[in-house]
Design a protein around this motif. Structure first.
Motif, PDB file in Angstrom:
ATOM      1  N   ALA A   1      -6.016   5.826   5.201  1.00 35.00           N
ATOM      2  CA  ALA A   1      -6.333   4.656   5.726  1.00 35.00           C
ATOM      3  C   ALA A   1      -5.778   3.808   4.586  1.00 35.00           C
ATOM      4  CB  ALA A   1      -7.814   4.522   5.822  1.00 35.00           C
ATOM      5  N   SER A   2      -5.115   2.457   5.062  1.00 29.85           N
ATOM      6  CA  SER A   2      -4.634   1.513   4.282  1.00 29.85           C
ATOM      7  C   SER A   2      -5.073   0.128   4.638  1.00 29.85           C
ATOM      8  CB  SER A   2      -3.152   1.628   4.263  1.00 29.85           C
ATOM      9  OG  SER A   2      -2.550   1.305   5.433  1.00 29.85           O
ATOM     10  N   ARG A   3      -5.213  -0.757   3.942  1.00 31.21           N
ATOM     11  CA  ARG A   3      -5.620  -1.951   4.085  1.00 31.21           C
ATOM     12  C   ARG A   3      -4.639  -3.053   4.061  1.00 31.21           C
ATOM     13  NH1 ARG A   3      -8.116  -5.676   6.438  1.00 31.21           N
ATOM     14  NH2 ARG A   3      -9.970  -6.958   5.459  1.00 31.21           N
ATOM     15  N   ILE A   4      -4.382  -4.023   4.759  1.00 29.31           N
ATOM     16  CA  ILE A   4      -3.246  -5.013   4.640  1.00 29.31           C
ATOM     17  C   ILE A   4      -3.643  -5.598   3.430  1.00 29.31           C
ATOM     18  CG2 ILE A   4      -2.735  -5.209   6.945  1.00 29.31           C
ATOM     19  CD1 ILE A   4      -4.483  -7.778   7.262  1.00 29.31           C
ATOM     20  N   ALA A   5      -2.577  -6.173   2.695  1.00 31.92           N
ATOM     21  CA  ALA A   5      -2.711  -6.931   1.412  1.00 31.92           C
ATOM     22  C   ALA A   5      -3.242  -8.441   1.647  1.00 31.92           C
ATOM     23  CB  ALA A   5      -1.218  -6.924   0.580  1.00 31.92           C
ATOM     24  N   HIS A   6      -4.042  -8.931   0.612  1.00 32.24           N
ATOM     25  CA  HIS A   6      -4.280 -10.362   0.434  1.00 32.24           C
ATOM     26  C   HIS A   6      -3.662 -11.088  -0.639  1.00 32.24           C
ATOM     27  CE1 HIS A   6      -7.543  -8.790   3.136  1.00 32.24           C
ATOM     28  NE2 HIS A   6      -8.148  -8.216   2.139  1.00 32.24           N
ATOM     29  N   GLY A   7      -2.926 -12.215  -0.280  1.00 30.64           N
ATOM     30  CA  GLY A   7      -2.558 -12.693  -1.443  1.00 30.64           C
ATOM     31  C   GLY A   7      -1.713 -13.921  -1.169  1.00 30.64           C
ATOM     32  N   VAL A   8      -0.957 -14.427  -2.067  1.00 29.82           N
ATOM     33  CA  VAL A   8      -0.542 -15.867  -1.987  1.00 29.82           C
ATOM     34  C   VAL A   8       0.228 -16.071  -0.544  1.00 29.82           C
ATOM     35  CG1 VAL A   8       0.818 -17.608  -3.281  1.00 29.82           C
ATOM     36  CG2 VAL A   8      -0.636 -15.828  -4.570  1.00 29.82           C
ATOM     37  N   PRO A   9       0.172 -16.940  -0.042  1.00 29.96           N
ATOM     38  CA  PRO A   9       0.920 -17.095   1.257  1.00 29.96           C
ATOM     39  C   PRO A   9       2.445 -17.522   1.039  1.00 29.96           C
ATOM     40  CG  PRO A   9      -0.712 -19.026   1.134  1.00 29.96           C
ATOM     41  CD  PRO A   9      -0.714 -18.081   0.181  1.00 29.96           C
ATOM     42  N   MET A  10       3.434 -17.375   1.897  1.00 21.19           N
ATOM     43  CA  MET A  10       4.841 -17.709   1.511  1.00 21.19           C
ATOM     44  C   MET A  10       4.885 -18.954   1.585  1.00 21.19           C
ATOM     45  SD  MET A  10       6.563 -14.856   1.245  1.00 21.19           S
ATOM     46  CE  MET A  10       8.314 -15.468   1.793  1.00 21.19           C
TER      47      MET A  10
ATOM     48  N   THR B   1      -8.497 -15.771  -3.162  1.00 18.39           N
ATOM     49  CA  THR B   1      -7.256 -15.319  -2.622  1.00 18.39           C
ATOM     50  C   THR B   1      -6.545 -15.047  -3.857  1.00 18.39           C
ATOM     51  OG1 THR B   1      -7.473 -16.608  -0.924  1.00 18.39           O
ATOM     52  CG2 THR B   1      -5.315 -15.712  -1.315  1.00 18.39           C
ATOM     53  N   LEU B   2      -6.498 -15.711  -4.904  1.00 16.64           N
ATOM     54  CA  LEU B   2      -5.572 -15.560  -6.170  1.00 16.64           C
ATOM     55  C   LEU B   2      -6.207 -14.072  -7.098  1.00 16.64           C
ATOM     56  CD1 LEU B   2      -3.172 -16.724  -7.265  1.00 16.64           C
ATOM     57  CD2 LEU B   2      -4.678 -18.380  -8.559  1.00 16.64           C
ATOM     58  N   PHE B   3      -7.708 -14.186  -7.005  1.00 15.36           N
ATOM     59  CA  PHE B   3      -8.021 -12.972  -7.659  1.00 15.36           C
ATOM     60  C   PHE B   3      -7.567 -11.726  -7.028  1.00 15.36           C
ATOM     61  CE2 PHE B   3     -11.387  -9.821  -7.662  1.00 15.36           C
ATOM     62  CZ  PHE B   3     -11.656  -9.658  -9.031  1.00 15.36           C
ATOM     63  N   ARG B   4      -7.521 -11.648  -5.563  1.00 15.53           N
ATOM     64  CA  ARG B   4      -7.043 -10.458  -4.857  1.00 15.53           C
ATOM     65  C   ARG B   4      -5.668 -10.233  -5.043  1.00 15.53           C
ATOM     66  NH1 ARG B   4      -8.993  -8.985  -0.161  1.00 15.53           N
ATOM     67  NH2 ARG B   4     -11.199  -7.951  -0.397  1.00 15.53           N
ATOM     68  N   ALA B   5      -4.750 -11.333  -5.353  1.00 15.14           N
ATOM     69  CA  ALA B   5      -3.484 -11.357  -5.239  1.00 15.14           C
ATOM     70  C   ALA B   5      -3.007 -10.803  -6.690  1.00 15.14           C
ATOM     71  CB  ALA B   5      -2.700 -12.659  -5.498  1.00 15.14           C
ATOM     72  N   ILE B   6      -3.714 -11.152  -7.908  1.00 15.94           N
ATOM     73  CA  ILE B   6      -3.605 -10.412  -9.087  1.00 15.94           C
ATOM     74  C   ILE B   6      -4.040  -9.098  -8.983  1.00 15.94           C
ATOM     75  CG2 ILE B   6      -4.307 -10.693 -11.648  1.00 15.94           C
ATOM     76  CD1 ILE B   6      -3.118 -13.312 -11.203  1.00 15.94           C
ATOM     77  N   GLU B   7      -5.137  -8.797  -8.486  1.00 15.98           N
ATOM     78  CA  GLU B   7      -5.631  -7.308  -8.366  1.00 15.98           C
ATOM     79  C   GLU B   7      -4.824  -6.448  -7.862  1.00 15.98           C
ATOM     80  OE1 GLU B   7      -9.555  -5.928  -8.540  1.00 15.98           O
ATOM     81  OE2 GLU B   7      -8.531  -6.801 -10.349  1.00 15.98           O
ATOM     82  N   SER B   8      -4.016  -6.871  -6.668  1.00 17.85           N
ATOM     83  CA  SER B   8      -3.069  -6.260  -6.155  1.00 17.85           C
ATOM     84  C   SER B   8      -1.670  -6.346  -6.240  1.00 17.85           C
ATOM     85  CB  SER B   8      -3.362  -5.792  -4.651  1.00 17.85           C
ATOM     86  OG  SER B   8      -3.619  -7.292  -4.068  1.00 17.85           O
ATOM     87  N   ARG B   9      -1.339  -6.674  -7.615  1.00 16.84           N
ATOM     88  CA  ARG B   9      -0.004  -7.065  -7.887  1.00 16.84           C
ATOM     89  C   ARG B   9       0.950  -5.938  -7.651  1.00 16.84           C
ATOM     90  NH1 ARG B   9      -3.129  -6.504 -12.303  1.00 16.84           N
ATOM     91  NH2 ARG B   9      -2.330  -5.151 -14.043  1.00 16.84           N
ATOM     92  N   THR B  10       2.319  -5.982  -7.451  1.00 20.32           N
ATOM     93  CA  THR B  10       3.133  -4.991  -7.367  1.00 20.32           C
ATOM     94  C   THR B  10       4.260  -5.016  -8.280  1.00 20.32           C
ATOM     95  OG1 THR B  10       4.278  -6.450  -5.711  1.00 20.32           O
ATOM     96  CG2 THR B  10       2.739  -4.797  -4.732  1.00 20.32           C
TER      97      THR B  10
END
Lengths: 201, 240
Positions: free
Chosen positions: A167-176, A187-196
């Motif tokens: 199972a995978s969850r779509i990413a949350h992050g900074v919008p284009m 949102t920013l917290f999530r974006a930092i957490e799931s950085r690539t």
């Protein structure tokens, strides 16, 4: 202002549409009756036909008038990917993003324990059948980024595990086009957490 | 009716439901003002204000004003990051919300309950065993609602509770000394009763006993309308 009974009934009926209050209902009704009788007739037929014929796809619960919706009926899609969305509008949004070629499952809602909306209301039995059939390798959880959406994803994630499906969850992050300054903190917290990782040039 | 204005009250959203086209109807609990019904205008849709903020379990500061029983949300600010609740613990947090909604009425200040709720959410996020904060909250909720456990005296003769004696705990009455286990009642020793009443649970047996006892009491006071969260959770368990 009092209208004739049929007109009044039309005004009241139009108000069942989202975003339509008394004023817009009046504008629509007067337009149809005053300037576009042909359009009115077409609307009548289209609405009656759609209301009578459109039901749910027996596989993914998308709106369709066939037994299978166009996505489920399509042969050239990836059967190993199943994307779970909350509503038909969400399915359309993912489809229009152009980045997904798998199948879908529409919940027609999301888990809302306090409102008594649970697995039964979301068609989970049908989803179980599909996971049980064995061709799905990954369940993509595209429920909304709200607490209820998260709860739904968590539950479906454990369901996938039960069937040995990833199972995978779509990413949350900074919008284009989004500048960090204006992105809300969670949102920013999530974006930092799931950085690539960045590919080197 | 007097117009009221509340500024930046520490609060949590207990429940939100869509209201009209773009608004939300929020049921919140504030530290000073207790439970309140608030309309959040323009809180849904693509350009919604406070969209990321107005979520349950997130510590907030809310401002509202108006008159009557339903106020208008004026401002929402984050008070702290959301408690990191996931999976089963997130679902348990919904259970807490439903209990609060069922045991409170709008406009009644409940600062102690607010504190217990805050502690329970923190406990759900951190505790090794999520059952402990849940049981403590149930216990606190019963006590604050005037239905607390009486672990001092039995309900038969008013004799002090004997740690060795076995008791059946009955809602509204209290601990009745019994010789053997009944069919439907929760039977426990005086020592266990005192431990549960003090909110100290040692080991899985105590917790299981506390769960049964507190559930029996909560059910009694909830009346005939069962908890939605409990039904939904039961449906979510994998069929065995």
């Amino acid at each position: 202002m009092s209208f004739s009974p049929s007109l009044q009934e039309l005004l009241d009926a139009l108000r069942c549409l989202p975003g339509v209050g008394p004023k817009s209902a009046q504008r629509m009704a007067l337009h149809l009756l005053e300037k576009d009788r042909e359009g009115a007739a077409r609307l009548v037929t289209a609405l009656a036909t759609a209301a009578e014929r459109v039901g749910l796809c027996t596989r993914c619960r998308m709106l369709t008038e066939q037994e299978l919706c166009p996505v489920c009926a399509a042969t050239r899609r990836d059967d190993t990917l199943l994307c779970v969305v909350e509503s038909p509008a969400d399915l359309v949004a993912v489809e229009e993003s152009g980045g997904y070629r798998g199948r879908y499952f529409v919940l027609l809602g999301r888990l809302s324990p306090l409102d008594g909306i649970g697995p039964a209301e979301l068609g989970v039995d049908l989803l179980r059948e599909q996971l049980g059939a064995g061709h799905v390798k990954e369940l993509v959880l595209a429920t909304s980024a709200t607490v209820e959406g998260e709860a739904t994803a968590a539950y479906l994630g454990s369901l996938a595990t039960e069937f040995g499906v990833a199972a995978s969850r779509i990413a949350h992050g900074v919008p284009m086009g989004g500048e960090l300054e204006y992105v809300d903190s969670s949102t920013l917290f999530r974006a930092i957490e799931s950085r690539t990782a960045v590919e080197s040039v | 009716m007097k117009a009221e204005r509340v500024e930046l009250e520490a609060a949590y959203i207990l429940h939100a439901r869509p209201y009209r086209e773009t608004s939300q109807l929020l049921e919140v609990i504030g530290r000073q003002h207790g439970r309140q019904g608030l309309i959040a205008r323009g809180a849904r849709g693509p350009k919604a204000r406070w969209r990321a903020l107005l979520q349950p379990f997130r510590p907030l500061h809310l401002s509202w004003s108006g008159r009557g029983t339903l106020y208008t949300l004026r401002n929402a600010e984050p008070a702290a990051p959301s408690a990191p609740l996931q999976g089963r613990r997130l679902l348990s947090a919904y259970y807490l919300n439903e209990l609060l909604l069922r045991f409170t009425t709008r406009g009644e200040p409940r600062p102690e309950l607010f504190a217990h709720y805050t502690a329970a959410l923190a406990g759900l996020a951190d505790a090794d065993n999520a059952e402990v904060p849940l049981r403590r909250f149930e216990l606190a909720l019963l006590t604050e609602s005037g239905y607390g456990l009486d672990a001092d005296r039995d309900a038969l003769h008013g004799a002090p509770i004997d740690p060795e004696q076995r008791y059946a705990y009955q809602p509204e009455r209290g601990a009745m000394p019994v010789e053997r286990d009944g069919d439907e009642q929760v039977v426990l020793t005086g020592a266990s009763l005192q431990a549960i009443a003090a909110g100290s649970f040692h080991g899985a047996d105590d917790l299981r006993l506390a769960k049964r006892l507190l559930r029996q009491l909560l059910d009694h006071h909830l009346g005939h309308r069962p908890l939605q969260t409990r039904r939904v959770f039961a449906e979510m368990r994998p069929p065995s």
